[in-house]
Structure formats: C-alpha cells, structure tokens
Scaffold this motif. Structure first.
Motif, mmCIF file in Angstrom:
data_model
loop_
_atom_site.group_PDB
_atom_site.id
_atom_site.type_symbol
_atom_site.label_atom_id
_atom_site.label_comp_id
_atom_site.label_asym_id
_atom_site.label_seq_id
_atom_site.Cartn_x
_atom_site.Cartn_y
_atom_site.Cartn_z
ATOM 1 N N ILE A 1 -11.416 -64.014 1.392
ATOM 2 C CA ILE A 1 -10.830 -63.898 0.006
ATOM 3 C C ILE A 1 -9.237 -63.849 -0.025
ATOM 4 O O ILE A 1 -8.716 -63.564 -0.791
ATOM 5 N N LYS A 2 -8.746 -63.967 1.063
ATOM 6 C CA LYS A 2 -7.319 -64.032 1.172
ATOM 7 C C LYS A 2 -6.788 -64.931 0.227
ATOM 8 O O LYS A 2 -5.787 -64.554 -0.787
ATOM 9 N N ASP A 3 -7.065 -66.162 -0.007
ATOM 10 C CA ASP A 3 -6.259 -67.142 -1.075
ATOM 11 C C ASP A 3 -6.864 -67.020 -2.164
ATOM 12 O O ASP A 3 -6.461 -67.809 -3.256
ATOM 13 N N LEU A 4 -8.106 -66.195 -2.400
ATOM 14 C CA LEU A 4 -8.895 -66.218 -3.688
ATOM 15 C C LEU A 4 -8.044 -65.916 -4.926
ATOM 16 O O LEU A 4 -7.906 -66.422 -5.809
ATOM 17 N N GLN A 5 -7.392 -64.786 -4.603
ATOM 18 C CA GLN A 5 -6.533 -64.221 -5.784
ATOM 19 C C GLN A 5 -5.412 -65.224 -6.378
ATOM 20 O O GLN A 5 -5.083 -65.498 -7.339
ATOM 21 N N ASN A 6 -4.817 -65.986 -5.093
ATOM 22 C CA ASN A 6 -3.656 -66.825 -5.496
ATOM 23 C C ASN A 6 -4.285 -67.871 -6.380
ATOM 24 O O ASN A 6 -3.831 -68.470 -7.091
ATOM 25 N N ILE B 1 -10.212 -59.451 -9.239
ATOM 26 C CA ILE B 1 -11.468 -59.205 -8.795
ATOM 27 C C ILE B 1 -11.865 -57.908 -8.184
ATOM 28 O O ILE B 1 -11.077 -57.165 -7.722
ATOM 29 N N ALA B 2 -13.371 -57.776 -8.539
ATOM 30 C CA ALA B 2 -13.759 -56.372 -8.057
ATOM 31 C C ALA B 2 -15.080 -56.610 -7.443
ATOM 32 O O ALA B 2 -15.759 -57.334 -8.170
ATOM 33 N N LYS B 3 -15.306 -56.038 -6.266
ATOM 34 C CA LYS B 3 -16.761 -56.195 -5.653
ATOM 35 C C LYS B 3 -17.812 -55.654 -6.900
ATOM 36 O O LYS B 3 -17.472 -54.600 -7.413
ATOM 37 N N MET B 4 -18.785 -56.327 -6.786
ATOM 38 C CA MET B 4 -19.998 -55.885 -7.685
ATOM 39 C C MET B 4 -20.613 -54.576 -7.464
ATOM 40 O O MET B 4 -20.425 -53.597 -8.297
ATOM 41 N N ALA B 5 -20.539 -53.806 -6.240
ATOM 42 C CA ALA B 5 -20.832 -52.562 -5.640
ATOM 43 C C ALA B 5 -19.923 -51.498 -6.036
ATOM 44 O O ALA B 5 -20.279 -50.573 -6.172
ATOM 45 N N SER B 6 -18.737 -51.968 -6.504
ATOM 46 C CA SER B 6 -17.830 -51.163 -6.668
ATOM 47 C C SER B 6 -17.800 -50.660 -8.036
ATOM 48 O O SER B 6 -17.037 -49.772 -8.562
ATOM 49 N N LEU B 7 -18.244 -51.503 -9.045
ATOM 50 C CA LEU B 7 -17.918 -51.348 -10.248
ATOM 51 C C LEU B 7 -18.624 -50.057 -10.701
ATOM 52 O O LEU B 7 -17.837 -49.688 -12.119
ATOM 53 N N HIS B 8 -19.552 -49.559 -10.009
ATOM 54 C CA HIS B 8 -20.264 -48.523 -11.021
ATOM 55 C C HIS B 8 -19.057 -47.064 -10.741
ATOM 56 O O HIS B 8 -19.297 -46.422 -11.769
ATOM 57 N N PHE B 9 -18.635 -47.073 -9.785
ATOM 58 C CA PHE B 9 -17.562 -45.990 -9.645
ATOM 59 C C PHE B 9 -15.962 -46.079 -10.212
ATOM 60 O O PHE B 9 -15.519 -45.459 -10.162
ATOM 61 N N ASN B 10 -15.647 -47.438 -10.237
ATOM 62 C CA ASN B 10 -14.462 -47.766 -10.839
ATOM 63 C C ASN B 10 -14.469 -48.245 -12.139
ATOM 64 O O ASN B 10 -14.891 -49.223 -12.741
#
Lengths: 871, 114
Positions: free
Chosen positions: A306-311, A337-346
């Motif tokens: 995911i290194k270049d993904l953001q760029n 971008i945010a990981k699917m599994a992190s969405l619940h607590f973020n």
C-alpha cells in the motif's frame, strides 16, 4: 480362503473394544465379532467389513454391557459419593454453584458483546485487504467525508493496477419500496457488480450472488419473511422510487441478513446501473456531484503494497480536480484509506454513512469487569473446596487405607468439583439467556448467545476444564499426597485456612471495594454533568434538524414564527445554522493568530436566539433588526474567545484577527456549553447572515398541555410547508443521549459491583462458618472456660476485618486510577471525595461484621456439653 | 430376589437357544438362527446384551470352548437353557395361552400360516 494368519480387523477398533468392556466378557464377544468380521470380509469387501466392525463395537455400548464394566462402575461410585457429599453440605455447594453461575452468566453476556465488537467486519474473507476510500475537504475546517464522487470507484479500478476490485455502496434512504401498493419500511442499497466479490454476504443457500442484472433486486431473509410471509419471493416484482419515477425490479435472490457485527447493513439491494435514474443523468461522470450516500471500497490484490497506493489515489484526486474543488488541505491524504476492520472503532469521518461506531472503552471495561467477576467466583469456589476438605479428610484417609491410589483420590475430587462446575455452567447459560433481552436494551444491541457458535462452546469447555483442574487439583493432590493415618487422625490439619485462601479472600475484597468505589465515581460524575450549568436552558425546548435541501431560510422561519408564536403555549421560536447543541459545530472560521491557524466555531443565529435559548449576555447588546449593519458586520463572541485571542476592550471594535474589513464585536455572551461536557468551552462566534438557510429550528414551549400544543404546531406547519415533514424532539433528550455511553457504563458497573459484593461477602461468610464448624469443640471448650460472644468473635471473626484492612489500600489505588483516567477525561469532572473510599469500606466492612457476627452467634448457641459429650 | 421378567426379545433368544441345543448355541449361531426364523437381521450388540442379562437372571447356563483361528484364538461362550430358563419359558407360554383363550370370538389361527 483360510490360512494360518487370517486378516484381523483394524487394531484401533479392537483397542477401543478392549478399553470399553469388562475383560471376562471381552473374550467371547471379541471372538464373535472377529468371526462376523471375517464373514463380512468375504461377502462384502474390506471397507464395508471394517465399518461394520466399528458399528458392532459401538453397538455394544448398552447399559447392561457397561454395567459390567469396571471403569463405569467406578465412575458411578464416584458420582454417587460426590452427590452425597454435596447433598450433606448443600449450603456451601449451593453458594459456590450460584456464585459461579451468576459470574459465568455475566461473563457470557460480556463475552457475547466483546466478541461481537472485536470481530466487527472481520467475517469478510481477506478483510485485511479491503479498504474504505474517503475524501478530505476543508469548507469549514479540515474534515474527512465518507461520501465520495460516484465515478471514483471505477477510476480507481481502471488506473491503479494493485487494486483487485472496487465497489460502491449507495444507501438510498429516501426511496420507497412497494409490492402491489404495500409500502415497505426498507432502505435500498445500490451496489456495484464486484460488491459480492469483495464482501461476504451470501445468499440463503450459502452461495455468493454472482451477476447483478439491471432491474433485478436481492432482498434479505428478514425482509422476505416480513413481506412474503407465505410465498416464494423469487420472481415477484417490487417497485422502487421516490413517488413518481418508480422503477420495477424483479426479486432474483434472498440474501442472508448481514451479521449484526457488520458496518454494512442492507435490506433491499439493487445494482448501481440505476444510479443515473435516481441521482440525475450526469451522476456517473460528475466528479463534483458528491452525493450523500456513495461510499467507495477497494480491495487490493494479494501481496500488493500500500506504499504507493496513497500517492496514486492523490493523483486521481488531482486529475479530476477533486482536491481543488473540495479545498482539501491535507495534501498527502487527498483520498485517505482506512482498513475495513478498523472502521468500527474509528469515527474518523464527519458524516458517517456506515453503521454507528463502537465504543472501545466499554469493550475494555467489560473485559476487565468480567475477568474480575469470574476470578471472584472462582476464588470463592476454591475457598469453599479447600474449606470443605476438613469434612472429607477422614473419608479420603479411609479410602486410602482401603487401597485407593493417589490417582483415585484426585479423580474423586475432580468429580466433586466437576459436578458443581457443570451445574454452574448450565445454570449460567440459562441465566444469561434470560438476561439477554435486558442486556440488549441496555447496550442497544442485537446480540445472541449462540451456544453452537464455534467459539462459545469450546470456551465453555475450556472453562470447565480450567475451573475443575484449578479447584480440584490443589485439594486433590494435597489429599493424595498426605499420609492416610494423618488424614484420619487429625481432621483439622487440612481444614486450617492457609495463606492461599487468605490471599484469595483479600483479592476478592479488593475487587468488591473497587467496583463499589468505581460505581460511586461514575454516579457522581453523571450527577455532576446532569446538574452542571450549561449556560443555556434546554428544558422545554423542542428542536428539529434539517438536511440542507429541506432547510428553512430566514423568511420561512419568520413565517413559522408568525404562525405559531401567537399560541399561548409557545414561548419562543428561533433558528440556527451549525450543528445543534452538543455536536461539534458545523462551520468554522480560520483565524490567524500568533503565526498559527486556529479554527473557531461559528454559528449562524437568529435575532432572538439568545432570548429563546436563555443564554446570558454579559456585555454589549444583542443583534438588532433595526440595525442593518448587524446583518454582515456584527458578531457576538463568548468569553473564551476573548481569552484565547487576548482581546481586552472588545465592544464595538473589529479585532485585528478578523482583518481590516471584518465584523465588529457587538456583544459578549457567557461560556455556554455549545459542545458536549467532555470538552472545555471553546471560542465561539455567533453571527447573523440574514436570508441564508437554517439547519435547525428551536421552539420553546410550555409543557402543560403538550399534545394540544404539538397538534397546533403541526397543523400550522402543514399549511406553511406541506412538502416537509415535521418531527420535533426535545433538546434535553438529544443532549442526554450524548452521554449514553456513560450511562451504559454506569449500569454495567452497577451490576458488576453488586455481584462482586455478594460474591465476596458470601465467600467470607462461607469460610467463616466452615472454620467455625471445624472448630466447634474448641469453641465449646472456650465457652466452658467462660468465653462470651465478644471473645469468640475476637478469636474467629477478627481475621476477616484484617483482610478487609489489607484489601483497602489496593482498592483505593485502583479507584484513584479509575478516577484519574476516566473522570478526568471530562472537562466537567467530579471531585474525588473521601466518600468514594470510605463508603465502600463501611458498607462492605459493616456487612461482613454483621454477617460473620450472626455466624458466631449461631455456633455459640450450641450446648457445649453436648458438643463435648460426643467424644 | 429380584423379579425376573422376560422381554419379548429375551424370550425369542431363550427359545432359539433351546432350539439350537447345547454345545451348538453361541453368539453367531444364535444370531443366524434368529435371522432365519424372524426374517430380520439382529443387532449383535442387542443379542450379547440380552444373553448377558439372561445369564445374570439365571435362565442360561454357559461354558467356554471351541477357539478357532478366525476368532484369533478366542474361545466361544456356549449357552444352554437352565432349569429356571425352561420354567420361565413354560410360564410365559401358559400365561399367553390363558390370555389368548380368554379373548372372545377368536378364530384359531391356522398353523400353516406364517
């Protein structure tokens, strides 16, 4: 064919047979079965013969066969002895079982909640490769929006090679669904073709939906059950639209309901081919048409970095003029971008379209509370097992004399506690099931305790093994390793409560004190927030929030005011733009101060806003209608604003931070809490901006005859704005809903502390009464020699006061820690009162003294001559 | 002494043991004979369990013998009717006959009917 070495049946089945059955019976049965095996082998082949042989062996598992088995007979004897033992000590057995089952029930409930939260969104295959794409914008402060431009998903898929698939999820809440004029209360979700490749939402038959043809719809099982109670929904037609441009869809599949721990919930799913139909012709190409409801997800290829993904995402934003349009200031994360599994607590986005986020603190507190309660119950259990040993030593000693080996002794104690633990587990499941509806209401969840769940059953099994080993191993080995004669002779030797049970009891009391103290702190905190002067008066204020397209402008508010203010029960009508009380404010002013950019909350208000909300004006004046310059050129600020920007002598002047042509300050209001009480009151600007739209209206009413008042308001509203719904709510309720988490926490702590106190005290009383029982002769002797109740109490009861004294400092430290971390996270926090420590100690100590006193009193009433005469 | 009843299957087993005769009746032969007369296959577990119960009730006498290669050198357990076993069968038959004859209007069954 016969030879000297006929093939024999599988060894392991034979071993099983030899293990199961009584040796004297074994010979002819095994012989018969071997004979049958040979016959089957010749007639039906090896495979059939083998499986038939296994069947024959298992077929002998019958009561009369097993009755002759020594292992079974032994087991039966153990169970019988255990049952007799528990029956004769039913009080203690009941106490340990009830304690353990209540604690386990609590744990089971907490566990179902914790598991649900922890595995949120993790049921998708490869969930760690799924990301949600958001946008950053800076219209009124830097914000992250979950809603994205409709063409984004396709653009990502076409330009970034690392991406395996993308999908849109478009929740169209305003649409109506009906089947033959029966209106459904269902939300409609539009999804891309790859939606079901990325997410695991299977059909009823377990398969993933493959193609989403235009004009087809999938509905969930619960929707199908609700609207097609007795027919097959497949093939029937439903109509979806906003009243006039309805479109017909054929139901082609029934989906399983989304799990309760999914951030994505849906009822009716249609393909996103129809986006343009509902969102306008240019929806698919318009990068600036950010419609509410379009969420974009992507799934990376396996092993992709995911290194270049953001760029690359930033580049997409640039190519389509998105960041420019959104005035994004976060240049490195234009499309974060945010990981699917992190969405619940973020809860990182300003407008959340997915299901509401979870509460991490609650998960942590629940985990700790259930571990603590479980330990309490377990300690009780161990203490009772240890205490009751004194009654068993003679029996065990005799058993050993009669030839029982250490294994048998340990086995017996395993059966003893196994019976209790098993009963406790069954009772706990029943209790937890019974309490589940209340628990769900408390947490606003739809949890289920599914015993066949792949986690719960093994966990309960593990718990069983753990509890049994823990409670049986120590006493069991203790007894097994002691000399038989010693066991018979001195029954007191093991009954003496050693260091272990003292430590356990001390821990119990520390936990009980801590819970009680924590409950008092949470209670005090909520009471403090309840009674805190908000700086305005929200009681008797009704409010309604509007989306921008249905919002009222100032003229319309004026119309409403003219229509309903004459009503006797209406004391005032006003409006504002910016979020309503307690939420973070909707719009911000960026001010440069001492080389720093500071965002200051700015709320657009009506002329009579301060009056209706009863906000104190400290200096200066309110906005005046007669004064036209007030419209653009005047602001009212709060005291925090003046302090922050170090302004003295503000009235009537334009502060430097507003620039040369900026508005002047005409009034200063007190620091009222326009945000939640978790935060300090921040600087605030109130301004007028006449003729713009308002996002909320407020009506102060007299509560005396509310239904009539509401009806009159509704009828005026209906005449004025026939196309807009009226849905007034009390502002108070909105504000207290902000503290839902804290209220839930308080209730959870309350129950846990109640349980903890009962467990700790029952542990103490049980131990004391056991000690008294095994020392009855000693007590009688003392009585004969002239000891009264106080002396007896001093000898036997004081020990426990000492335990409470040792436990207290630990509890004090714990509750101080809780106060520091939790209560101090609020801006308005309660003081740490001495009572938070003293009251729990007094309550727990007092109860212990009283109950142990009763125990001593009871034993002292036995006639010494009878007790001693028995020898 | 514990009351000893004959279950239906137990009665069948007793009868078959009697039919086969001493020094012939052991698990497998009994199983085969039962299948032959009733036309159903018998569960070997149920049979062993019934034999054990009948032995405990004293209706069967046993002795071991007749090891073969197929059996891995294990001996067979031969069964024969004991005196009380015979008595139990007679009792069961008499009870049945008495009750049978008390049923009014009963047409006697032809013995050739199966």
């Amino acid at each position: 064919m016969k030879n000297n070495h006929p093939p024999s049946p599988p060894k392991w089945i034979d071993s099983l047979l030899e293990f199961l059955y009584h040796p004297p019976l074994l010979e002819h049965i095994q012989g018969d079965l071997h004979e049958l095996y040979h016959r089957d082998l010749q007639n039906q082949g090896k495979l059939v013969a083998k499986s038939k042989y296994l069947f024959y062996v298992l077929d002998h598992l019958r009561p009369s066969m097993l009755g002759a088995n020594n292992i079974v007979a032994l087991l039966k004897n153990y169970i019988k002895v255990s049952a007799r033992f528990h029956k004769s000590n039913w009080g203690y057995s009941l106490l340990s079982v009830l304690g353990l089952s209540f604690a386990l029930g609590f744990c089971l409930l907490a566990y179902s909640y914790i598991i649900n939260e922890v595995f949120y969104d993790k049921f998708h295959h490869d969930h760690e490769r799924i990301y949600r794409v958001a946008v950053t914008a800076n219209f009124s402060g830097p914000e992250t929006w979950e809603m994205t431009p409709p063409p984004l998903a396709l653009a990502i898929k076409n330009t970034i090679p690392e991406v395996e698939a993308t999908t849109r999820l478009i929740k169209v809440n305003a649409l109506e669904v009906d089947k033959e004029n029966e209106l459904w209360e269902s939300s409609v979700s539009m999804v891309s073709a790859d939606f079901f490749k990325i997410f695991r939402f299977p059909l009823q038959n377990g398969q993933s939906p493959t193609v989403l043809e235009p004009n087809t719809a999938l509905i969930t099982k619960s929707t199908a059950d609700k609207y097609f109670p007795s027919e097959d929904p497949l093939g029937s037609t439903i109509s979806i639209g906003n009243g006039n441009a309805n479109m017909r869809f054929k139901v082609t599949g029934v989906l399983m309901d989304a799990p309760s721990n999914s951030s994505i919930q849906f009822q009716v799913v249609i393909p996103d081919h129809h986006l343009a139909h509902f969102y306008g012709d240019d929806a698919e190409t318009n990068w600036r048409g950010i419609k509410s409801g379009v969420v974009t997800f992507l799934k990376l290829k396996p092993g992709a970095s995911i290194k270049d993904l953001q760029n690359k995402l930033n580049k997409i934003a640039d190519n389509h003029g998105l960041s420019e349009f959104l005035r994004s200031t976060d240049l490195s994360h234009k499309l974060p971008i945010a990981k699917m599994a992190s969405l619940h607590f973020n809860n990182d986005t300003n407008l959340r379209l997915l299901e509401p986020p979870g509460n991490k603190t609650l998960v942590i507190i629940f985990s700790m509370a259930s571990i603590a309660v479980f330990l309490l119950a377990l300690f009780n259990f161990i203490n009772f097992s240890l205490g009751l040993l004194s009654n068993r030593t003679r029996e065990v000693g005799l058993r050993k004399v009669m030839g029982a080996n250490p294994t048998a002794v340990v086995f017996q104690s395993i059966i003893d506690s196994g019976m209790l633990v098993l009963t406790a587990i069954i009772l706990a499941v029943v209790l937890a099931q019974a309490a589940l509806p209340y628990f769900n209401t408390l947490l606003n969840q739809v949890l289920v305790i599914d015993l066949l769940d792949l986690v719960i059953l093994p966990t309960l099994g593990l718990l069983f093994v753990f509890a049994v080993l823990f409670t049986a191993a120590y006493p069991g080995f203790l007894m097994a390793s002691n000399k038989s004669v010693a066991l018979i002779e001195s029954s007191r030797q093991l009954g003496k409560q050693g260091l272990l049970s003292n430590i356990l009891l001390t821990t119990q009391f520390a936990i009980a004190l801590l819970f009680l103290s924590g409950w008092m702190i949470a209670n005090a905190q909520l009471a403090k927030m309840d009674s805190h002067q908000l700086g305005y008066n929200p009681s008797s204020v009704l409010y309604q929030e509007f989306e921008i397209r249905s919002a009222l402008d100032d003229k319309e508010v004026e119309q409403l005011r003219n229509a309903i203010l004459p009503l006797a029960a209406v004391d005032g009508v006003t409006s504002s733009r910016g979020a309503i009380f307690g939420d973070s404010p909707g719009s911000m002013w960026r001010l440069r101060f001492q080389d720093e950019t500071i965002n200051v909350a700015a709320i657009k208000v009506d002329y009579d806003f301060l009056d209706v909300m009863e906000i104190d004006l400290i200096e200066g004046r309110n906005f005046e209608k007669a004064n036209e310059a007030d419209g653009q050129g005047a602001v009212i600020v709060n005291q925090a604003f003046l302090e922050k920007f170090e302004i003295t002598d503000a009235l009537g002047k334009t502060p430097a931070i507003f620039g040369d042509n900026g508005p002047s300050i005409v009034g200063i209001v007190g620091d009222y809490h326009f945000q939640s009480l978790r935060k300090e009151v921040e600087p605030l600007i109130l301004n007028l901006r006449p003729n713009s739209k308002n996002s909320a209206i407020f009506v102060r009413v007299n509560r005396d005859d509310l239904p009539t008042t509401m009806a009159s308001i509704a009828s005026s509203w209906g005449e004025l704005f026939p196309n807009r719904g009226l849905d007034l709510k009390f502002l108070n309720e909105h504000i207290s809903r902000q503290y839902q988490q804290e209220t839930t926490l308080l209730t959870a702590i309350k129950y846990a502390s109640f349980l903890a106190i009962i467990l700790a005290i029952s542990g103490l009383v049980g131990l004391l009464s056991l000690a008294l029982r095994s020392n009855q002769k000693d007590i009688s002797l003392r009585q004969v020699l002239g000891a009264g109740l106080p002396q007896l109490y001093q000898t036997y009861g004081f020990r426990y006061l000492l335990i409470i004294t040792i436990a207290a400092p630990f509890a004090i430290a714990g509750s101080w820690l809780f106060y520091k971390t939790w209560s101090q996270s609020f801006y308005i926090n309660t003081n740490f009162e001495v009572g938070f420590i003293v009251v729990p100690i007094l309550v727990v100590g007092g109860l212990s003294i009283m109950l142990s006193g009763i125990q001593v009193f009871k034993i002292s009433r036995a006639n010494p001559s009878q007790v001693l005469g028995e020898e | 002494m514990r009351r000893t009843n004959l279950g239906e299957f137990e009665e069948l087993v007793l009868l078959v043991v009697g039919v086969i005769g001493p020094d012939m009746a052991y698990g497998i032969t009994i199983k085969d004979e039962i299948s032959k007369y009733t036309g159903r296959s018998t569960s070997v577990g149920a049979l062993h369990s019934a034999l054990y119960r009948l032995e405990m009730k004293g209706f069967l006498e046993t002795h071991m013998g007749g090891a073969t290669n197929e059996r891995g050198g294990r001996r067979k357990k031969y069964y024969k009717l004991s005196a009380s076993g015979k008595a139990a069968l007679t009792n069961a038959k008499e009870l049945r006959n008495t009750l049978y004859e008390m049923i009014p209007n009963m047409i006697p069954l032809k013995s050739n009917e199966k």
